[in-house]
Each structure stands twice: as structure tokens, then as C-alpha cells.
Design an enzyme around this catalytic site. Structure first.
Site, PDB file in Angstrom:
ATOM      1  N   SER A 162       0.872  -1.189   0.000  1.00  0.00           N
ATOM      2  CA  SER A 162       0.000   0.000   0.000  1.00  0.00           C
ATOM      3  C   SER A 162       0.896   1.222   0.000  1.00  0.00           C
ATOM      4  O   SER A 162       2.086   1.131   0.363  1.00  0.00           O
ATOM      5  CB  SER A 162      -0.842  -0.010   1.287  1.00  0.00           C
ATOM      6  OG  SER A 162      -1.455   1.237   1.503  1.00  0.00           O
ATOM      7  N   TYR A 176      -2.084  -1.255  10.468  1.00  0.00           N
ATOM      8  CA  TYR A 176      -2.042  -1.359   9.007  1.00  0.00           C
ATOM      9  C   TYR A 176      -0.713  -0.843   8.468  1.00  0.00           C
ATOM     10  O   TYR A 176      -0.058  -1.496   7.636  1.00  0.00           O
ATOM     11  CB  TYR A 176      -3.213  -0.564   8.423  1.00  0.00           C
ATOM     12  CG  TYR A 176      -3.441  -0.740   6.940  1.00  0.00           C
ATOM     13  CD1 TYR A 176      -4.167  -1.821   6.445  1.00  0.00           C
ATOM     14  CD2 TYR A 176      -2.945   0.189   6.026  1.00  0.00           C
ATOM     15  CE1 TYR A 176      -4.399  -1.971   5.081  1.00  0.00           C
ATOM     16  CE2 TYR A 176      -3.164   0.047   4.667  1.00  0.00           C
ATOM     17  CZ  TYR A 176      -3.894  -1.038   4.192  1.00  0.00           C
ATOM     18  OH  TYR A 176      -4.111  -1.173   2.843  1.00  0.00           O
TER      19      TYR A 176
HETATM   20  P1  NAD Z   1     -11.514  -6.109  -0.051  1.00  0.00           P
HETATM   21  O1  NAD Z   1     -12.112  -6.092   1.321  1.00  0.00           O
HETATM   22  O2  NAD Z   1     -12.382  -5.748  -1.233  1.00  0.00           O
HETATM   23  O3  NAD Z   1     -10.878  -7.534  -0.352  1.00  0.00           O
HETATM   24  C1  NAD Z   1     -10.166  -8.231   0.626  1.00  0.00           C
HETATM   25  C2  NAD Z   1     -10.190  -9.696   0.305  1.00  0.00           C
HETATM   26  O4  NAD Z   1      -9.504 -10.390   1.340  1.00  0.00           O
HETATM   27  C3  NAD Z   1     -11.619 -10.260   0.258  1.00  0.00           C
HETATM   28  O5  NAD Z   1     -11.685 -11.238  -0.767  1.00  0.00           O
HETATM   29  C4  NAD Z   1     -11.759 -10.907   1.621  1.00  0.00           C
HETATM   30  O6  NAD Z   1     -12.703 -11.952   1.623  1.00  0.00           O
HETATM   31  C5  NAD Z   1     -10.350 -11.409   1.836  1.00  0.00           C
HETATM   32  N1  NAD Z   1     -10.011 -11.688   3.215  1.00  0.00           N
HETATM   33  C6  NAD Z   1     -10.243 -10.936   4.314  1.00  0.00           C
HETATM   34  N2  NAD Z   1      -9.840 -11.583   5.419  1.00  0.00           N
HETATM   35  C7  NAD Z   1      -9.338 -12.771   5.005  1.00  0.00           C
HETATM   36  C8  NAD Z   1      -8.813 -13.898   5.678  1.00  0.00           C
HETATM   37  N3  NAD Z   1      -8.696 -13.933   7.018  1.00  0.00           N
HETATM   38  N4  NAD Z   1      -8.415 -14.956   4.937  1.00  0.00           N
HETATM   39  C9  NAD Z   1      -8.543 -14.951   3.585  1.00  0.00           C
HETATM   40  N5  NAD Z   1      -9.053 -13.918   2.910  1.00  0.00           N
HETATM   41  C10 NAD Z   1      -9.452 -12.842   3.611  1.00  0.00           C
HETATM   42  O7  NAD Z   1     -10.232  -5.164   0.033  1.00  0.00           O
HETATM   43  P2  NAD Z   1      -9.325  -4.511  -1.106  1.00  0.00           P
HETATM   44  O8  NAD Z   1      -9.535  -3.051  -1.016  1.00  0.00           O
HETATM   45  O9  NAD Z   1      -9.462  -5.205  -2.393  1.00  0.00           O
HETATM   46  O10 NAD Z   1      -7.867  -4.818  -0.495  1.00  0.00           O
HETATM   47  C11 NAD Z   1      -7.047  -5.883  -0.949  1.00  0.00           C
HETATM   48  C12 NAD Z   1      -5.608  -5.604  -0.557  1.00  0.00           C
HETATM   49  O11 NAD Z   1      -5.182  -4.381  -1.150  1.00  0.00           O
HETATM   50  C13 NAD Z   1      -5.394  -5.461   0.947  1.00  0.00           C
HETATM   51  O12 NAD Z   1      -4.154  -6.041   1.312  1.00  0.00           O
HETATM   52  C14 NAD Z   1      -5.352  -3.952   1.133  1.00  0.00           C
HETATM   53  O13 NAD Z   1      -4.603  -3.585   2.256  1.00  0.00           O
HETATM   54  C15 NAD Z   1      -4.655  -3.531  -0.153  1.00  0.00           C
HETATM   55  N6  NAD Z   1      -4.881  -2.127  -0.530  1.00  0.00           N
HETATM   56  C16 NAD Z   1      -6.141  -1.656  -0.786  1.00  0.00           C
HETATM   57  C17 NAD Z   1      -6.299  -0.312  -1.138  1.00  0.00           C
HETATM   58  C18 NAD Z   1      -7.658   0.292  -1.482  1.00  0.00           C
HETATM   59  O14 NAD Z   1      -7.763   1.521  -1.600  1.00  0.00           O
HETATM   60  N7  NAD Z   1      -8.689  -0.498  -1.664  1.00  0.00           N
HETATM   61  C19 NAD Z   1      -5.180   0.520  -1.219  1.00  0.00           C
HETATM   62  C20 NAD Z   1      -3.923  -0.009  -0.935  1.00  0.00           C
HETATM   63  C21 NAD Z   1      -3.782  -1.335  -0.600  1.00  0.00           C
END
Ligand code: NAD
Length: 257
Positions: A139, A152
Site C-alpha cells: 500500500s 495497518y
Molecule cells: P476487499 O475487502 O475488497 O478484499 C479483501 C479480500 O480479502 C476479500 O476477498 C476478503 O474476503 C479477503 N479476506 C479478508 N480476510 C481474510 C482472511 N482472514 N483470509 C482470507 N481472505 C481474507 O479489500 P481490497 O480493497 O481489495 O484490499 C485488498 C488488498 O489491497 C489489501 O491487502 C489492502 O490492504 C490492499 N490495498 C487496498 C487499497 C484500497 O484503496 N482499496 C489501497 C492499498 C492497498
């Protein structure tokens, strides 16, 4: 196709960035394994539909990424992989002096330790085959900080450090490890916050996105899951053979500030 014959595992891939990355890897011809912690018919259907859409083998394996043994079992059950995308992640926002211990531990386990366990389980097969790509979804918070996101930010900085060590340990063996550092990405999670923010600030959608949500993203535009997926496909391409141990920001200029 560019990635045909390659087997990819994407943790936390039933929604958002993980699903977007899985779709772009499948579009490039890779066989994909989707994952989350649930085991519902719709999880398996999601993989079936994705496989049918792109004409690749796709399946769903449930495994809770907060549990180290389950992380390792996911890799074993899939029979190893050529491309490992560590994406599963959660967030909790609170001041350090009132940060719930269970949230701290869950964030460290899911966002950081899972990558250690899956990487440890995947590396022997990658070494034996002389080819592997490890892509850790960190991130902008792996490179910078914000208040109230202690767990985080600590976990994501940890992911960046772990990525560097992984790269060094396997350098020259056909295996690379890199971290993608997205800024704000328009996932269902973020999309769901827009109506509330519009109501609280009494602003229209575009204004709330530009003036409230994306104040740290100079482009004032969300990154998309397709862009993070496309960056992952690039890191799996021959052009990226010598790119290892580094971070690629997909953040509209956030970390240039
Ligand atoms: P999201 O909530 O849409 O997706 C997260 C996924 O992880 C889902 O499929 C969920 O079911 C799964 N998950 C959650 N807990 C879990 C567990 N214990 N075991 C297995 N799977 C699990 O979130 P997102 O926004 O797509 O984020 C995905 C990644 O990207 C994360 O690591 C997040 O930190 C990172 N990220 C997101 C953003 C953003 O703006 N959305 C920005 C930077 C980084």
C-alpha cells in the site's frame, strides 16, 4: 498467451483488488486459484465463471489467512504455484492508546504474517522449477504513514521489508519478489463509503471524491483494480526479469509529495 502454463494463487481474491488481479492474470492466460476464508457455493461459482470467461482453469480454495497453518495448507492443496500474489488484507482505524489488541493481532496476521507463511510454502517448488513471481500487495501505507492506522501501516511497512528479504534470498534463481503499493483504489469497500461521505459533507459524488477522499492523491483519481492487475501481469513478464526487491507505486502521485 503470455502466462499460459503458469499457475497463480491470489490470496483474498473474492472481491476488490485480489479479484481484479486474478482477472488480469487469467486474461493473460494463467491458471488461477482464488481464495478467501469462506466456503460458500458462490465462492466456487465465482472461480468457475472467471475460468469460463477467460478460457483458463480456475478454482477456489478456502483458507483463513489469519492462520499460519491454513496459509501453508492453501499452497500445498493447490500443488504449489508459479505466481503468488499476497493480497488478503483488512483495516481498522483507531488511536494507538485505544487500539483493540484483537484488531492489532488480526491485521498483523492477515496483512503480514500470511505472506511469510505462503512464501515459505511456495518457494521450494519455485526453486525446483527455476521460475517464480511473488507479488505482495502492500500500500502507499507501506511507504508513508497516516494517524490512527498503526497496525495497518506497521504491517504494510513489514510487507515491503519482507519483500526485499525474499528477493535477496532467491536472487539469480529465476524468482523475483516485488511489492505493489496502491493508493486509494475503487473497490466495493471504498465505493460503499462514498454515499456516507456525500451525506456527511453535503457534497456531490465527484466533489466528495476529489476534495475529501483523495486529498492525498495528487491525480484526484482513484486507481483501479485493473491497473493493479496490469502491474502484476507486467511483474510476471520477461520485461520484469531483473525487477526484484522493489516497490511499484500505483497511487496517482501520493508518495511523490
Ligand atoms: P476487499 O475487502 O475488497 O478484499 C479483501 C479480500 O480479502 C476479500 O476477498 C476478503 O474476503 C479477503 N479476506 C479478508 N480476510 C481474510 C482472511 N482472514 N483470509 C482470507 N481472505 C481474507 O479489500 P481490497 O480493497 O481489495 O484490499 C485488498 C488488498 O489491497 C489489501 O491487502 C489492502 O490492504 C490492499 N490495498 C487496498 C487499497 C484500497 O484503496 N482499496 C489501497 C492499498 C492497498
Amino acid at each position: 498467451m503470455q502466462l499460459s502454463g503458469k499457475r497463480a494463487i491470489i490470496t483474498g481474491s473474492t472481491s476488490g483488488i485480489g479479484l481484479g488481479v486474478a482477472r488480469e492474470l487469467a486474461r493473460a492466460g494463467a491458471e488461477v486459484t482464488l481464495n478467501s476464508f469462506t466456503d460458500r457455493p458462490e465462492d466456487h461459482a465465482l472461480a468457475r465463471d472467471l475460468g469460463a470467461e477467460f478460457g483458463v482453469t480456475a478454482r477456489y480454495i478456502p483458507a483463513d489467512m489469519s492462520n499460519g497453518a491454513a496459509c501453508r495448507a492453501l499452497i500445498e492443496q493447490a500443488g504449489g504455484c508459479d505466481i503468488l500474489v499476497n493480497n488478503a488484507g483488512i483495516q481498522h482505524v483507531a488511536a494507538i492508546d485505544s487500539f483493540p489488541l484483537d484488531k492489532w493481532e488480526a491485521i498483523l496476521a492477515i496483512n503480514l504474517s500470511s505472506a511469510f507463511h505462503t512464501t515459505a510454502a511456495a518457494l521450494p517448488g519455485m526453486k525446483a522449477r527455476g521460475w517464480g513471481r511473488i507479488v505482495n500487495i502492500a500500500s502507499a501505507h507501506g511507504l508513508t504513514a497516516s494517524p490512527f492506522k498503526s497496525a495497518y501501516v506497521a504491517a504494510k511497512h513489514g510487507v515491503v521489508g519482507f519483500t526485499k528479504v525474499t528477493a535477496l534470498e532467491v536472487a539469480g534463481q529465476g524468482i523475483t519478489a516485488n511489492a505493489i503499493c496502491p493508493g486509494y483504489v475503487l473497490t466495493p469497500l471504498v465505493e460503499a463509503q462514498i454515499p456516507d461521505q456525500m451525506a456527511v459533507h453535503n457534497m456531490d459524488r465527484d466533489t466528495v471524491i476529489r476534495e475529501v477522499m483523495l486529498t492525498r492523491q495528487p491525480s484526484r483519481q482513484f486507481a483501479t483494480v485493473e491497473q493493479v492487475g496490469g502491474t502484476t501481469v507486467f511483474l510476471c513478464s520477461p520485461a520484469a526479469d531483473q525487477i526484484t526487491g522493489t516497490t511499484i507505486s500505483v497511487d496517482g502521485g501520493w508518495t511523490a509529495l
